[in-house]
Design a protein around this motif. Sequence first.
Motif, mmCIF file in Angstrom:
data_model
loop_
_atom_site.group_PDB
_atom_site.id
_atom_site.type_symbol
_atom_site.label_atom_id
_atom_site.label_comp_id
_atom_site.label_asym_id
_atom_site.label_seq_id
_atom_site.Cartn_x
_atom_site.Cartn_y
_atom_site.Cartn_z
ATOM 1 N N ARG A 317 0.845 -1.191 0.000
ATOM 2 C CA ARG A 317 0.000 0.000 0.000
ATOM 3 C C ARG A 317 0.883 1.244 0.000
ATOM 4 O O ARG A 317 1.936 1.276 0.637
ATOM 5 N N VAL A 318 0.438 2.246 -0.701
ATOM 6 C CA VAL A 318 1.198 3.484 -0.808
ATOM 7 C C VAL A 318 1.117 4.249 0.513
ATOM 8 O O VAL A 318 0.028 4.470 1.053
ATOM 9 N N ILE A 328 6.062 2.408 -0.421
ATOM 10 C CA ILE A 328 4.981 1.488 -0.059
ATOM 11 C C ILE A 328 5.345 0.719 1.197
ATOM 12 O O ILE A 328 6.521 0.560 1.541
ATOM 13 N N PHE A 347 -1.252 0.669 -9.898
ATOM 14 C CA PHE A 347 -1.731 1.309 -8.671
ATOM 15 C C PHE A 347 -3.249 1.327 -8.702
ATOM 16 O O PHE A 347 -3.863 1.890 -9.600
ATOM 17 N N GLU A 359 -5.704 3.504 -15.114
ATOM 18 C CA GLU A 359 -4.893 3.345 -13.909
ATOM 19 C C GLU A 359 -3.439 3.656 -14.219
ATOM 20 O O GLU A 359 -2.982 3.499 -15.347
ATOM 21 N N GLY A 361 0.549 2.797 -13.854
ATOM 22 C CA GLY A 361 1.345 1.591 -13.681
ATOM 23 C C GLY A 361 2.417 1.475 -14.739
ATOM 24 O O GLY A 361 2.470 2.267 -15.687
ATOM 25 N N ILE A 389 -1.441 9.382 -8.049
ATOM 26 C CA ILE A 389 -1.289 8.324 -7.061
ATOM 27 C C ILE A 389 -1.431 8.941 -5.679
ATOM 28 O O ILE A 389 -0.882 10.022 -5.421
ATOM 29 N N ASP A 393 -3.469 3.976 -1.836
ATOM 30 C CA ASP A 393 -3.669 3.165 -3.043
ATOM 31 C C ASP A 393 -2.985 1.811 -2.873
ATOM 32 O O ASP A 393 -1.921 1.696 -2.246
ATOM 33 N N LEU A 395 -0.992 -1.477 -4.380
ATOM 34 C CA LEU A 395 -0.044 -1.786 -5.455
ATOM 35 C C LEU A 395 -0.142 -3.274 -5.776
ATOM 36 O O LEU A 395 0.096 -4.125 -4.923
#
Length: 833
Positions: A317-318, A328, A347, A359, A361, A389, A393, A395
């Motif tokens: 997770r961010v 993260i 993400f 999205e 990525g 982002i 969020d 990952l």
Amino acid sequence: MRKPEIMSPAGYWPQLYAAIEAGADAVYFGLTHFTARAKVGFTRSELPDVMKTLHRRGVKGYVTFNTLVFDHEIRAAANALAEIAAAGADAIIVQDLGIAALAHRIAPDLPIHGSTQMSITSAEGVELAARYGVSRVVLARELSLAEVAAIRARSPIELEIFVHGALCVSYSGQCFSSEAWGGRSANRGQCAQACRLPYEMIVDGEHRPLGAARYLLSPGDLAAIDDMATIARLGVSALKIEGRYKDAEYVAITTNAYRRALDAAWAGLPSDLTGADRLHLEQVYSRGLGPHFLRGTNHQAVVEGRAPRHRGLLMGRVVQVRSDAIIITPEPGREAAPLKPGDGVVFDAADWRSPEEPEEGGRIVAVEPVGDGRLAIRFMKGVINPRRIRVGDLLWRTSDPQTERIARPFVQPAAPVRRQPVRVHVQASAGTALEMRWTLIDQPALSVVVRSETSLTTAQNRPLDEATLRDQLSRLGDTPYILSELSAVIEGNPFVPVSLLNQLRRQATTQLAELQSQPPALTILNPDQVVDEALAAVEPTAPSATPHLHLLVRSPEQLAAAIALRPDSITLDYLDLEGLKPALAQIRDAGIPARIAAPRVLKPEDERIVRFLRKLQTPLLVRSTGLLELLRDDPTVALTGDFSLNAANVLTADLLLKLGLQRLTPTHDLNAEQIAHLAERIGGSRIEVIAYHHLPVFHTEHCVFCRFLSNGTSYKDCGRPCERHHVALRDTNGREHPVIADVGCRNTVFGAEAQEASKYLDRWRAAGIGHYRLEFVHESAAQVTAISEAFRAYLHNTISAAELGRRLRQCSPQGVTEGSFFVPANYQYIPLQ
């Protein structure tokens, strides 16, 4: 009890080779027609080579023939079935019951497997399929292992279950969303995946925010790898991996994992799958893996709703967004397959971003620890936009080069990975020819004998011994065999040159492979003659002279309006079983014929529902083959077959009617003109058409009421919100599709617009159709009255079809559509001859 087959999918050659090498016992695949995966498959000219390839490797090949067949295709289907049998297919997988019966007559020795598209969920459904030559049934994916065991205990034929891959939210064979909204039939191999779209939930007329769960009908993927010890001893004949649209890496990884898991479970040993193996299984393709219905009902687990597509592994997770890196917190349990440069990630911002937005990525170029267990993830400049982002969020790793490397030995083998054990017996005596018998251990009927052209001489120095034989005969190189057992009778000190051993070894393996590749000798009758005989056996009835109007209602308010209208019959389709009794009494007191709509799904535990319906002593609208099998010999219950029996052609319609149905409603896969032609061939008095309704686009075991309006897992603890709330799903076009639960707590999602047939009613009446049904979902009593009176006026010839259409457009709540009735302008009827 026999060890189940591992059965793998093959969209084309790369997947087929991967399945072979990874350990599949059987591979299922389609041709380019009559298959539920229309975008992939082999041509008919390739089929003999496909079967030879599989059989030389000791693998069975099952051809999917799992679509509904229209009348004009029957003869082509029959010829294709004969060709499939002649090519050596080990079985065909069929959806259409009439086509299964036809195939059994054309090639009586060819095994027929009933597709999961048959919607079979009970032992009675299995028995009905077996009556028409089906030797194995692929059960619905919505059954628990306990339910499978209950069916197995009463099944006269083999059973097969899915153990891995994508789940459809709707029962297979009972999804009409593609037909309703795109003119593409899922029952014809053209699924448009409307279940994978975002929807908003409307509860009692108000939008109910659900946070990230906007893909309300998009289930996670099935994974039964942790239940293999139970499944191995369940008594089913095959374990099926879904995925004919998946790539070779997916086929390799999943097949190898289930091969190893089953072998260990069958031997009573713990699985040798490591944590990394399980992560790679999820990495190669998943929307989130779980056992789902196999372990029973848990509506909180089937649909998470964050995304409709491949997510792979949740990696973290961010916690911080920098201009040069994303920080993260790693997800626990990923130590066996950590993030690394080269990984592809995305993400997940479903908590705040619109489903329509792309999205962020891309490929990672660097992963660095930054303290407290956190990681800095870096990308090439311009690959991602950090401003899109946010903290929180998720990952996901969507691709991993390491997973691809693990699959490579199966996808691009330098030599066969999977080999078949052989037993070799050698007879070597001085003065006679050297003789070898090579036998496949797994197929002992397949055996070849090779001999030297000249007699052996007596050795002067080094006579033949068993060690030399084993050394030379085990050098099987790029052949698909491995020497497992060797026995020898050596007499008189014979001399055998190594070159002779090699020569005979090559001859034996070549002949063995050729023997394996030969198609079995099957009886195959002339398909055109069989079709002629089948059509001649159809007994059409006379057309109906008088039109009859039937109403189906789902609420007390609709019932009151229906009774006041006094139609030819009223059908009750109620959520509450107990509510049927007083409603039935009202209809009977009014002197109107009554019917009860039975559930579309019959599971082993639903016998109480059948007993209750029988006690009512009322005609039934039959919606499942299982219930039809139960009641077909009961003279006290009048039966009408509904659309869900999927009668798409004259052979299937005739078959079902001969099981005791008074009338039959054709499948929604037929357009209006096809319905008319079916009526002309079968007899209009035995066809009951639905002239007004909201198309039942999804019929699902998953309950959105339980999932989103309670914290419960099933009807036992959900509090029954379906009895207190009206729910609809709003699509991206703003249409609100009503959702109703049935007596089994299954949900049906209905199309927002009413589908009506006014444009085609004149044609239907000319075809002799005499029974017209109107079905109501969320219409008010006033709307029921107005719609029914308009149809009655038309049927009594006091208004035209055009005027009927105009009135329906005025009083239908969200508009009307031709829907599945639509007949294209360029449509041409091809007569069945």
